[in-house]
Design a protein around this motif. Sequence first.
Motif, mmCIF file in Angstrom:
data_model
loop_
_atom_site.group_PDB
_atom_site.id
_atom_site.type_symbol
_atom_site.label_atom_id
_atom_site.label_comp_id
_atom_site.label_asym_id
_atom_site.label_seq_id
_atom_site.Cartn_x
_atom_site.Cartn_y
_atom_site.Cartn_z
ATOM 1 N N LYS A 159 17.943 -29.994 14.216
ATOM 2 C CA LYS A 159 18.931 -29.971 15.294
ATOM 3 C C LYS A 159 18.378 -29.433 16.606
ATOM 4 O O LYS A 159 18.924 -29.718 17.669
ATOM 5 N N TYR A 160 17.337 -28.576 16.536
ATOM 6 C CA TYR A 160 16.845 -27.886 17.718
ATOM 7 C C TYR A 160 15.336 -28.031 17.838
ATOM 8 O O TYR A 160 14.617 -27.883 16.856
ATOM 9 N N LEU A 212 19.603 -34.197 18.397
ATOM 10 C CA LEU A 212 18.608 -33.161 18.624
ATOM 11 C C LEU A 212 18.739 -32.549 20.015
ATOM 12 O O LEU A 212 18.797 -33.262 21.012
ATOM 13 N N LYS A 213 18.786 -31.230 20.076
ATOM 14 C CA LYS A 213 18.844 -30.497 21.345
ATOM 15 C C LYS A 213 17.460 -29.927 21.633
ATOM 16 O O LYS A 213 16.848 -29.321 20.775
ATOM 17 N N SER A 214 16.989 -30.121 22.849
ATOM 18 C CA SER A 214 15.648 -29.694 23.226
ATOM 19 C C SER A 214 15.715 -28.685 24.364
ATOM 20 O O SER A 214 16.501 -28.852 25.297
ATOM 21 N N ALA A 270 15.022 -26.543 12.756
ATOM 22 C CA ALA A 270 14.490 -26.318 14.108
ATOM 23 C C ALA A 270 12.974 -26.430 14.102
ATOM 24 O O ALA A 270 12.321 -26.232 13.077
ATOM 25 N N TRP A 271 12.447 -26.740 15.289
ATOM 26 C CA TRP A 271 11.006 -26.889 15.474
ATOM 27 C C TRP A 271 10.626 -26.211 16.779
ATOM 28 O O TRP A 271 11.319 -26.371 17.785
ATOM 29 N N VAL A 272 9.544 -25.450 16.765
ATOM 30 C CA VAL A 272 9.006 -24.839 17.982
ATOM 31 C C VAL A 272 7.634 -25.435 18.216
ATOM 32 O O VAL A 272 6.778 -25.406 17.325
ATOM 33 N N ILE A 273 7.420 -25.982 19.402
ATOM 34 C CA ILE A 273 6.121 -26.512 19.794
ATOM 35 C C ILE A 273 5.556 -25.542 20.831
ATOM 36 O O ILE A 273 5.982 -25.538 21.980
ATOM 37 N N LEU A 314 11.493 -35.858 26.066
ATOM 38 C CA LEU A 314 11.298 -36.876 25.038
ATOM 39 C C LEU A 314 12.197 -36.644 23.836
ATOM 40 O O LEU A 314 12.775 -37.574 23.289
ATOM 41 N N TYR A 315 12.354 -35.393 23.440
ATOM 42 C CA TYR A 315 13.115 -35.076 22.244
ATOM 43 C C TYR A 315 14.588 -34.769 22.509
ATOM 44 O O TYR A 315 15.372 -34.670 21.585
ATOM 45 N N ASP A 316 14.977 -34.604 23.763
ATOM 46 C CA ASP A 316 16.360 -34.239 24.043
ATOM 47 C C ASP A 316 17.277 -35.428 23.822
ATOM 48 O O ASP A 316 16.917 -36.570 24.064
#
Length: 149
Positions: free
Chosen positions: A91-92, A121-123, A57-60, A113-115
């Motif tokens: 994944k997220y 990948l779930k955005s 997962a990534w948080v922006i 953009l990432y969804d």
Amino acid sequence: MRRELYKIPGKVVGHHDPDLNVIIDTWTSLFVTLQQWQSTVYQIGIVDYAPKNGVTAWVIDTSHARSVFPPEVQEFRRTVAKPKLEQNGVKYLFVVTPPSGIGKFSAGKTAELYDDDKDGLKSYEVTSVEEALEMLRREKSKDSIGAVS
């Protein structure tokens, strides 16, 4: 315990939280050059660190950011970074929205953009890092339940 991975002074600091296998980018200015973005977030985080450390997962966090990402950065993220994230098992993706109208617009574009409307990948747009981490805990709980059954 979070570990700092990269930094562009006055713009972003990226950390890894190994407990949740998440990278958290905290932005203060989105006005970065493509080279700055590529040499930090992309090369260090996406290409090198994420796959070697099981990041899922990534948080922006753009909640305190000024400006918007330049078009060339957005295009690179769409065409190169997103597929690489998916390839590396992320994944997220959570985008923490800033309070300003232009910031919300930019954050919304980042989330779009990432969804991926398939199984990729779930955005998500969220209001805080804490909300993102709580959603991630719930998603990971569902994943582990699904893997067991």
